[in-house]
Structures are given as structure tokens and as C-alpha cells.
Design a protein around this motif. Structure first.
Motif, PDB file in Angstrom:
ATOM      1  N   GLY A  30       9.604   2.749  -5.691  1.00  0.00           N
ATOM      2  CA  GLY A  30       8.148   2.045  -6.057  1.00  0.00           C
ATOM      3  C   GLY A  30       8.102   0.712  -5.174  1.00  0.00           C
ATOM      4  N   ARG A  31       9.073   0.483  -4.501  1.00  0.00           N
ATOM      5  CA  ARG A  31       8.891  -0.815  -3.463  1.00  0.00           C
ATOM      6  C   ARG A  31       8.425  -0.362  -2.328  1.00  0.00           C
ATOM      7  NH1 ARG A  31       8.075  -4.281  -7.522  1.00  0.00           N
ATOM      8  NH2 ARG A  31      10.079  -4.335  -8.624  1.00  0.00           N
ATOM      9  N   ARG A  32       7.882  -1.539  -1.289  1.00  0.00           N
ATOM     10  CA  ARG A  32       7.561  -1.240  -0.063  1.00  0.00           C
ATOM     11  C   ARG A  32       8.385  -0.495   0.770  1.00  0.00           C
ATOM     12  NH1 ARG A  32       3.540  -4.169   2.496  1.00  0.00           N
ATOM     13  NH2 ARG A  32       3.739  -5.920   0.940  1.00  0.00           N
ATOM     14  N   LEU A  33       7.523   0.518   1.566  1.00  0.00           N
ATOM     15  CA  LEU A  33       8.393   1.384   2.140  1.00  0.00           C
ATOM     16  C   LEU A  33       8.626   0.801   3.492  1.00  0.00           C
ATOM     17  CD1 LEU A  33       8.717   4.436   1.944  1.00  0.00           C
ATOM     18  CD2 LEU A  33       7.083   5.004   3.617  1.00  0.00           C
ATOM     19  N   GLY A  34      10.070   0.821   4.049  1.00  0.00           N
ATOM     20  CA  GLY A  34      10.644   0.351   4.976  1.00  0.00           C
ATOM     21  C   GLY A  34      10.437   0.877   6.413  1.00  0.00           C
ATOM     22  N   HIS A  35      10.616   0.208   7.531  1.00  0.00           N
ATOM     23  CA  HIS A  35      10.214   0.559   8.696  1.00  0.00           C
ATOM     24  C   HIS A  35      10.896   1.888   9.074  1.00  0.00           C
ATOM     25  CE1 HIS A  35       8.865  -3.549  10.475  1.00  0.00           C
ATOM     26  NE2 HIS A  35       8.182  -3.067   9.288  1.00  0.00           N
ATOM     27  N   ARG A  36      12.404   1.835   8.700  1.00  0.00           N
ATOM     28  CA  ARG A  36      13.131   3.263   9.054  1.00  0.00           C
ATOM     29  C   ARG A  36      12.790   4.567   8.354  1.00  0.00           C
ATOM     30  NH1 ARG A  36      15.290   5.598  12.943  1.00  0.00           N
ATOM     31  NH2 ARG A  36      17.504   7.069  12.254  1.00  0.00           N
ATOM     32  N   ALA A  37      12.381   4.166   6.871  1.00  0.00           N
ATOM     33  CA  ALA A  37      12.146   5.247   6.211  1.00  0.00           C
ATOM     34  C   ALA A  37      10.528   6.060   6.771  1.00  0.00           C
ATOM     35  CB  ALA A  37      11.647   4.601   4.818  1.00  0.00           C
ATOM     36  N   ILE A  38       9.809   5.171   7.315  1.00  0.00           N
ATOM     37  CA  ILE A  38       8.383   5.556   8.020  1.00  0.00           C
ATOM     38  C   ILE A  38       8.886   6.356   8.902  1.00  0.00           C
ATOM     39  CG2 ILE A  38       6.390   5.154   9.157  1.00  0.00           C
ATOM     40  CD1 ILE A  38       6.381   2.484   6.965  1.00  0.00           C
ATOM     41  N   GLN A  39       9.726   5.798   9.896  1.00  0.00           N
ATOM     42  CA  GLN A  39      10.305   6.560  11.181  1.00  0.00           C
ATOM     43  C   GLN A  39      11.050   7.993  10.975  1.00  0.00           C
ATOM     44  OE1 GLN A  39      12.923   3.489  12.522  1.00  0.00           O
ATOM     45  NE2 GLN A  39      11.436   2.802  14.221  1.00  0.00           N
ATOM     46  N   LEU A  40      11.694   8.018   9.898  1.00  0.00           N
ATOM     47  CA  LEU A  40      12.165   9.293   9.712  1.00  0.00           C
ATOM     48  C   LEU A  40      11.451   9.966   8.989  1.00  0.00           C
ATOM     49  CD1 LEU A  40      15.585   7.827   7.941  1.00  0.00           C
ATOM     50  CD2 LEU A  40      15.312   8.943  10.143  1.00  0.00           C
ATOM     51  N   ARG A  41      10.303   9.597   8.250  1.00  0.00           N
ATOM     52  CA  ARG A  41       9.512  10.837   7.733  1.00  0.00           C
ATOM     53  C   ARG A  41       8.439  11.221   8.594  1.00  0.00           C
ATOM     54  NH1 ARG A  41      10.122  12.610   2.386  1.00  0.00           N
ATOM     55  NH2 ARG A  41       7.800  12.847   2.440  1.00  0.00           N
ATOM     56  N   LEU A  42       8.164  10.514   9.762  1.00  0.00           N
ATOM     57  CA  LEU A  42       7.353  11.160  10.825  1.00  0.00           C
ATOM     58  C   LEU A  42       8.245  11.957  11.587  1.00  0.00           C
ATOM     59  CD1 LEU A  42       4.761  10.868  12.444  1.00  0.00           C
ATOM     60  CD2 LEU A  42       5.484   8.890  13.591  1.00  0.00           C
ATOM     61  N   ALA A  43       9.315  11.542  12.013  1.00  0.00           N
ATOM     62  CA  ALA A  43      10.034  12.623  12.815  1.00  0.00           C
ATOM     63  C   ALA A  43      10.552  13.874  12.180  1.00  0.00           C
ATOM     64  CB  ALA A  43      11.520  11.871  13.140  1.00  0.00           C
ATOM     65  N   GLU A  44      10.595  13.893  10.894  1.00  0.00           N
ATOM     66  CA  GLU A  44      10.884  14.931   9.889  1.00  0.00           C
ATOM     67  C   GLU A  44       9.511  15.803  10.146  1.00  0.00           C
ATOM     68  OE1 GLU A  44      12.148  13.584   6.278  1.00  0.00           O
ATOM     69  OE2 GLU A  44      14.234  13.010   7.097  1.00  0.00           O
ATOM     70  N   LEU A  77       0.930  -1.198   0.008  1.00  0.00           N
ATOM     71  CA  LEU A  77       0.083   0.159   0.035  1.00  0.00           C
ATOM     72  C   LEU A  77       1.034   1.192  -0.009  1.00  0.00           C
ATOM     73  CD1 LEU A  77      -2.760   1.569   0.174  1.00  0.00           C
ATOM     74  CD2 LEU A  77      -2.698   1.082   2.698  1.00  0.00           C
ATOM     75  N   PHE A  78       1.820   1.195   0.708  1.00  0.00           N
ATOM     76  CA  PHE A  78       2.596   2.477   1.046  1.00  0.00           C
ATOM     77  C   PHE A  78       4.042   2.134   0.356  1.00  0.00           C
ATOM     78  CE2 PHE A  78      -0.326   2.956   4.712  1.00  0.00           C
ATOM     79  CZ  PHE A  78      -0.811   4.143   4.179  1.00  0.00           C
ATOM     80  N   VAL A  79       4.551   2.754  -0.817  1.00  0.00           N
ATOM     81  CA  VAL A  79       5.892   2.690  -1.451  1.00  0.00           C
ATOM     82  C   VAL A  79       6.688   3.738  -1.220  1.00  0.00           C
ATOM     83  CG1 VAL A  79       4.695   0.719  -3.068  1.00  0.00           C
ATOM     84  CG2 VAL A  79       4.661   3.294  -3.621  1.00  0.00           C
ATOM     85  N   GLY A  80       8.003   3.594  -1.491  1.00  0.00           N
ATOM     86  CA  GLY A  80       9.019   4.378  -1.450  1.00  0.00           C
ATOM     87  C   GLY A  80       9.303   5.116  -2.894  1.00  0.00           C
ATOM     88  N   ARG A  81      10.227   5.852  -3.238  1.00  0.00           N
ATOM     89  CA  ARG A  81      11.056   6.679  -4.093  1.00  0.00           C
ATOM     90  C   ARG A  81      11.057   5.579  -5.508  1.00  0.00           C
ATOM     91  NH1 ARG A  81      11.998  11.771  -3.754  1.00  0.00           N
ATOM     92  NH2 ARG A  81      12.206  12.645  -1.751  1.00  0.00           N
TER      93      ARG A  81
END
Length: 298
Positions: free
Chosen positions: A213-227, A207-211
Motif C-alpha cells: 500500500g505504499r509508494r512503488l519503488g523504482h526497482r519494482a517498476i523496472q521489474l514489472r515492465l521487464a516481466e 499515485l502508484f502503490v505496491g502490495r
């Protein structure tokens, strides 16, 4: 059976029969490796309760907290119980051994106004990544998901959220549950669905993908929320589990229904959910201190 073979067999049971996550199995492996190191030349089948008590005391002296020691004992206890079923050991040496108590720390939760500030639309809301992030964080807070549960969601969850106001998630030990999705989270998910295909790789189910086009990882989600929390001016570091804590705390403050919160969070035991009653009391205590004439500072 050798000690190494017994450990591998038990880990296989956890992974294949009890459907524990790879992360949990890796934790069990580390816990059992520590037991083997402490036992030294003593065979596991010859360990007795006084050995386990000594191991706990040694680890506590090295600085391990009561909570960490409790988890270790739980791992060891389960391992010896399994060995007992196969008549490898006659008694579980961990029975009756308790970890020292640690001070209980209250979970960090955002206030309602802080949560609203975090989730309010940003100036770059027309950016595809901002649309995705809004959908993720609205869903986090709306449904009280774990980070792993949100990252594992596939596209077929979208129809559920759009039509029924519910979404099916797979939690710990592969247990599925239906959780409610609020109106604003549904709207954010619909907005993300409209643009997701321009970013997702062909055939990607996530459902949620990154730059890429693949599944967004845990660390990427953590960083986006903190930012995002920094951009929205929140004074503290915000992590995904804080949104889960905020969801539980706010629902409990409004409804007082601990059992419903337990079901929505996917807790196997009500004891895991009761920590949020402490958060609720902390909130009430602050209100009391601010409003009661006898509580006000002179």
C-alpha cells in the motif's frame, strides 16, 4: 577551510540552493572524493591545469570512458568555480581541459508495433496489479516521463489527467512542467483510480502503490515492465527509459518538431534532445535500405 569542509559546503549548496536530487549530490560527492584521492598531499588550491590533465589521463588509462571523464570534469569544474567565488582559488584548473571522445551509442527505442504489443491488454487485466501496470506503462509512453518522475506522482495528478489531458510532473532540479496525456493513458488512469483505494494504505499520497500500500519503488517498476515485456513476447530487455526514448522517437518521426519534443521531455538544452534525430535518421536509413532499388542487396 579544509578540503573536507569545502567539499561538504559545496554539496550543501547543491542540495539546498540548487535543489539537486540526493542521487545527483551523491554522484558529486564520489567525483570530488576521486579528485582528492588523485591530488594526494597537494592542496586543492594549488592544483593547476597540468595536474588535472594528468588525472584525466590516469583515469582514462584505467578504463574510464570519455563520457564518465566528462562528467567528472564537469563536477570538478563546478566545484573550483564555487571556490573561486570565495577567493579560495585564483583560477579554475579545469578550464580548457577536455575529456577524450567516446563513440556515440544510439539510444534503444521500441518500434511502434512493439510498443503496441507491450501495451495491449493482458489476459489477467482484471487483476488489480495488471490494471496498475497498464496505467503506469501507458503513462510512461504517452508522456515520455522519466522513471523518477512517474514514481513521484501523487494522486492529485489524476484529476489533471482525466479532465485536461495533461499532467503536472516535477523533473530534474525540481522543475515542474505540464506534459500531454493521451486518450488511452487517460482511460487507463481512470481505471486504476477506480481500484487504487482497495490497495493503498490510509493517507498514502502516491499515485502508484505496491502490495503493502505504499509508494512503488523504482526497482519494482523496472521489474514489472521487464516481466511484462517477456510475457508479451518482445525479444529484447525493456526498461523504463526505453519507453521514454520510444515516445521521443515516435513523436519526432511523426511531427519533426524537435523543440516540442524538448519541452515535453523537460530537457534544459536542445543538445540533449538532438540524439533523437539520430534515431529518426536510423529509422529512415532502414526504410531506404529496404525499399530503394539501388540500396537493395544483390
Amino acid at each position: 577551510m579544509s578540503t573536507a569542509a569545502a567539499v561538504d559546503a559545496w554539496l550543501a549548496v547543491l542540495a539546498e540552493q540548487r535543489r539537486q536530487s540526493p542521487h545527483t549530490v551523491a554522484n558529486y560527492r564520489r567525483d570530488l572524493q576521486r579528485l582528492c584521492e588523485l591530488a594526494g598531499d597537494t592542496e586543492l588550491g594549488r592544483l593547476q591545469t597540468h595536474h588535472i590533465r594528468r588525472f584525466v589521463a590516469q583515469l582514462h588509462a584505467r578504463g574510464l570512458s570519455g563520457r564518465s571523464l566528462a562528467r567528472l570534469l564537469s563536477s570538478w569544474r563546478g566545484f573550483f568555480a564555487w571556490l573561486g567565488n570565495d577567493d579560495v582559488v585564483w583560477a579554475n584548473p579545469c578550464e580548457g581541459v577536455r575529456a577524450p571522445k567516446s563513440p556515440r551509442h544510439l539510444l534503444n527505442a521500441l518500434a511502434v508495433d512493439e510498443t503496441s504489443r507491450l501495451l495491449q491488454a493482458e489476459e489477467a487485466e482484471d487483476d488489480i496489479f495488471a490494471v496498475r501496470d497498464t496505467a503506469m506503462f501507458e503513462l510512461f509512453y504517452s508522456s515520455g516521463l522519466r522513471l523518477a518522475e512517474l514514481a513521484a506522482l501523487d494522486c492529485d495528478a489524476l484529476d489533471t489527467a482525466r479532465h485536461d489531458g495533461e499532467i503536472r510532473v516535477v523533473g530534474k532540479r525540481a522543475k515542474a512542467r505540464l506534459v500531454p496525456v493521451g486518450r488511452q493513458a487517460c482511460a487507463a488512469l481512470v481505471a486504476w483510480a477506480a481500484v487504487r483505494d482497495t490497495l493503498a494504505a490510509a493517507g498514502e499520497p502516491a499515485l502508484f502503490v505496491g502490495r503493502l500500500g505504499r509508494r512503488l519503488g523504482h526497482r519494482a517498476i523496472q521489474l514489472r515492465l521487464a516481466e511484462r515485456a517477456v510475457r508479451q513476447g518482445l525479444p529484447q530487455h525493456v526498461h523504463p527509459h526505453m519507453l521514454r526514448h520510444s515516445f521521443a522517437s515516435h513523436v519526432l518521426q511523426s511531427s519533426g518538431d524537435l523543440r516540442a519534443v524538448q519541452e515535453m521531455l523537460g530537457h534544459a538544452s536542445i543538445a540533449s534532445t538532438q540524439v533523437y534525430t539520430h534515431l529518426d535518421f536510423q529509422h529512415l536509413a532502414k526504410v531506404y535500405d529496404a525499399a530503394h532499388p539501388r540500396a537493395k542487396a544483390k
